[in-house]
Enzyme design. Structure first.
Site, PDB file in Angstrom:
ATOM      1  CG  HIS A 160      -9.774   5.364 -11.865  1.00  0.00           C
ATOM      2  ND1 HIS A 160      -9.285   4.986 -13.098  1.00  0.00           N
ATOM      3  CD2 HIS A 160     -10.271   4.237 -11.313  1.00  0.00           C
ATOM      4  CE1 HIS A 160      -9.464   3.691 -13.275  1.00  0.00           C
ATOM      5  NE2 HIS A 160     -10.074   3.205 -12.211  1.00  0.00           N
ATOM      6  CE  LYS A 168      -6.477  -6.507 -14.432  1.00  0.00           C
ATOM      7  NZ  LYS A 168      -7.408  -5.792 -13.578  1.00  0.00           N
ATOM      8  NE  ARG A 179     -17.037   1.007 -13.567  1.00  0.00           N
ATOM      9  CZ  ARG A 179     -16.174   0.223 -14.203  1.00  0.00           C
ATOM     10  NH1 ARG A 179     -15.444   0.707 -15.173  1.00  0.00           N
ATOM     11  NH2 ARG A 179     -16.052  -1.048 -13.872  1.00  0.00           N
ATOM     12  CB  SER A 200      -8.765   1.142 -17.287  1.00  0.00           C
ATOM     13  OG  SER A 200      -8.795   1.965 -16.157  1.00  0.00           O
TER      14      SER A 200
HETATM   15  O1  PNS Z   1      -8.988  -1.729 -10.625  1.00  0.00           O
HETATM   16  P1  PNS Z   1      -9.300  -3.142 -10.287  1.00  0.00           P
HETATM   17  O2  PNS Z   1      -8.523  -4.067 -11.188  1.00  0.00           O
HETATM   18  O3  PNS Z   1     -10.781  -3.419 -10.290  1.00  0.00           O
HETATM   19  O4  PNS Z   1      -8.779  -3.378  -8.782  1.00  0.00           O
HETATM   20  C1  PNS Z   1      -8.858  -4.642  -8.179  1.00  0.00           C
HETATM   21  C2  PNS Z   1      -8.071  -4.646  -6.848  1.00  0.00           C
HETATM   22  C3  PNS Z   1      -6.641  -4.182  -7.074  1.00  0.00           C
HETATM   23  C4  PNS Z   1      -8.728  -3.724  -5.866  1.00  0.00           C
HETATM   24  C5  PNS Z   1      -8.117  -6.091  -6.289  1.00  0.00           C
HETATM   25  O5  PNS Z   1      -7.745  -6.984  -7.283  1.00  0.00           O
HETATM   26  C6  PNS Z   1      -7.192  -6.260  -5.084  1.00  0.00           C
HETATM   27  O6  PNS Z   1      -7.453  -5.769  -4.021  1.00  0.00           O
HETATM   28  N1  PNS Z   1      -6.060  -6.988  -5.312  1.00  0.00           N
HETATM   29  C7  PNS Z   1      -5.042  -7.190  -4.299  1.00  0.00           C
HETATM   30  C8  PNS Z   1      -5.082  -8.634  -3.812  1.00  0.00           C
HETATM   31  C9  PNS Z   1      -6.191  -8.834  -2.812  1.00  0.00           C
HETATM   32  O7  PNS Z   1      -6.239  -8.218  -1.771  1.00  0.00           O
HETATM   33  N2  PNS Z   1      -7.110  -9.743  -3.169  1.00  0.00           N
HETATM   34  C10 PNS Z   1      -8.258 -10.068  -2.345  1.00  0.00           C
HETATM   35  C11 PNS Z   1      -9.444  -9.191  -2.665  1.00  0.00           C
HETATM   36  S1  PNS Z   1     -10.857  -9.722  -1.761  1.00  0.00           S
END
Ligand code: PNS
Length: 176
Positions: free
Chosen positions: A17, A41, A95, A133
């Site tokens: 990150h 989550k 990645r 993570s």
């Molecule tokens: O680190 P992660 O868990 O891969 O991040 C995922 C994240 C936070 C980017 C994604 O879950 C997100 O954007 N969540 C907020 C809700 C949202 O906008 N959902 C629609 C995504 S298309």
């Protein structure tokens, strides 16, 4: 001003990150690290603790970009956050091929909801390509040494928590 949002769970933030953040900092005027508060989550650390650890990690690893990188917690849709703060770009790290499909789906869906917000991908540096993570959490839980994988601030945070205590054989780096 080119403002980008770098959203994620960051549970915890890893060197991968940090690498993406460093490179985003070289492209955008402001980068907002947006830490998802997701009641559905389960995360090991609270959003407030994750924000604090990320701030400390940035201070230690990206001191030269401190004035351009901010960290905040958010809930709801990432594109709504982008609109609220005037960000026109979303940053994500890629990645390996395994990330691609889910990231593509998210980028297209976000774009459908907010055509004015573009997703920009940074290829994670090769040495972090298989770092996640969840692996860090697992290694730490079983007493493995995660020092090569995360910023020192994360080591300190892990050492504070009972079930993920840092291994006795790997003392924390001094503050000097
Ligand atoms: O680190 P992660 O868990 O891969 O991040 C995922 C994240 C936070 C980017 C994604 O879950 C997100 O954007 N969540 C907020 C809700 C949202 O906008 N959902 C629609 C995504 S298309």
């Amino acid at each position: 001003m080119r403002i980008a949002v770098y959203p994620g769970s960051f549970d915890p933030i890893t060197n991968g990150h940090v690498d993406v953040l460093r490179r985003a900092g070289a492209v955008f005027d402001r980068v907002i690290v947006a830490v998802l508060v997701n009641p559905r989550k389960a995360t090991v650390d609270s959003a407030d603790d994750r924000v604090e650890t990320i701030r400390a990690s940035i201070a230690e690893a990206l001191a030269e970009d401190l004035d351009r990188i901010e960290v905040m917690a958010f809930d709801g849709l990432t594109v709504d956050l982008c609109r609220r703060i005037g960000a026109r770009w979303l940053v994500r790290g890629l990645r390996a091929v395994a990330d691609f499909e889910a990231e593509l789906q998210m980028a297209h869906t976000n774009r459908k909801m907010a055509p004015d917000v573009d997703t920009v991908f940074f290829m994670t540096a090769l040495e972090h390509a298989y770092l996640s993570s969840s692996l860090v959490r697992e290694i730490a839980r079983f007493g493995g040494d995660v020092a090569p994988l995360v910023p020192t601030a994360v080591l300190r945070r892990l050492a504070q928590t009972d079930d993920r205590a840092a291994p006795a054989a790997a003392p924390l780096p001094s503050e000097d």
